[in-house]
Scaffold this motif. Structure first.
Motif, short mmCIF file in Angstrom:
data_model
loop_
_atom_site.label_atom_id
_atom_site.label_comp_id
_atom_site.label_asym_id
_atom_site.label_seq_id
_atom_site.Cartn_x
_atom_site.Cartn_y
_atom_site.Cartn_z
N VAL A 160 -6.70 3.23 1.55
CA VAL A 160 -6.59 2.34 2.71
C VAL A 160 -7.64 2.63 3.78
N TRP A 194 -9.95 -1.96 -0.14
CA TRP A 194 -9.03 -3.05 0.15
C TRP A 194 -9.53 -4.36 -0.48
N ASN A 228 1.96 -3.06 4.73
CA ASN A 228 1.14 -1.89 5.06
C ASN A 228 2.05 -0.69 5.21
N GLY A 261 -6.30 -3.21 6.20
CA GLY A 261 -5.50 -4.08 5.36
C GLY A 261 -5.30 -5.46 5.95
N SER A 285 0.84 -1.20 0.00
CA SER A 285 0.00 0.00 0.00
C SER A 285 0.88 1.25 0.00
#
Length: 257
Positions: free
Chosen positions: A56, A62, A81, A113, A7
């Motif tokens: 996020v 997600w 993450n 996440g 991410s």
């Protein structure tokens, strides 16, 4: 071939992780709010990289990203993450909306996440989660109060899930760099960056993430990995020093002389 979804991967540490893992032969998911930059990076990396949109803070975003990436990669082995924001300065002078945004992205984004990725990781042949924490999760940092708070949240969830998910063969770990040469530290209003300096680059963090993922003795691998000598020193000092020493050390770091 293992795969990794990152991410906030269009620039900074996320982009460095994407480049390193792609060069190591992984299938790489470059997910970000900025799809233009993400697609540009994926094009440079070639056929083993895929770009996509990810907010996020939105759980359904997600879910969409994870499903798309698994369909392309075959399975999801590693989740990084990385997405995060930082506001610096006196706590009371930063707008409350900025503090809320820090929590929404740095803590809730990571939580989204982990939660959304669990079923994907559980059915994978190999699974790791690497969260981006910070040396500011060692002791609360003046002028970075809510950022520091958010990274303590990252540290806490990482420790909890690393224990909870052991029964599924999923290790959950974090990296804890001090200040890194990225856009995030530009124009920071914190005395600590003047005292401690910026001695890490994004590639240093990416290399530590690769080392965590590739360690064979994964059961003995520590949950937290301080990045760089200064972060390692502060992390070890916090373990052995009385609380008042830790406070005095951080008071010196934060104080203007």
């Amino acid at each position: 071939m293992h795969s990794i979804l990152i991410s906030g991967a269009a620039q900074g540490i996320g982009a460095a992780v994407a480049r390193l893992f792609c060069h190591q032969g992984y299938k790489v998911g470059i997910y970000d709010l900025n799809t233009t930059l993400a697609e540009q990076l994926a094009a440079k990396l070639g056929s083993h990289a895929r770009a996509g949109y990810l907010d996020v803070t939105q759980y359904d975003s997600w879910q969409t990203a994870l499903n798309e990436f698994e369909d392309w990669a075959g399975e999801i082995n590693i989740l990084v993450n990385n997405a995060g924001v930082l506001y610096s300065g006196n706590f009371e002078q930063i707008p409350i909306e900025a503090h809320h945004r820090t929590i929404d992205i740095n803590i809730k984004g990571m939580m989204n996440g982990c939660h959304a990725a669990f079923s994907f990781l559980k059915r994978a042949s190999f699974a790791r989660v690497i969260n981006l924490s910070s040396a500011s999760a060692i002791y609360g940092q003046a002028d970075l109060a809510v950022y520091s708070t958010s990274k303590f949240g990252v540290r806490g969830l990482t420790e909890s899930l690393d224990i909870e998910w052991q029964k599924y063969g999923i290790r959950v770990m974090d990296v804890m760099p001090l200040f890194v040469h990225t856009a995030m530290v530009h124009d920071m209003q914190a005395e600590s960056i003047k005292k401690m300096g910026v001695h890490l680059n994004a590639e240093d963090v990416a290399l530590d993430i690769l080392n965590l993922v590739q360690r064979k003795d994964h059961l003995l691998t520590p949950t937290h990995r301080p990045v760089g000598f200064r972060s390692q020193f502060l992390f070890q000092l916090s373990k052995i020093s009385p609380q008042f020493i830790n406070r005095l050390t951080n008071l010196w770091i934060a104080r203007k002389f």
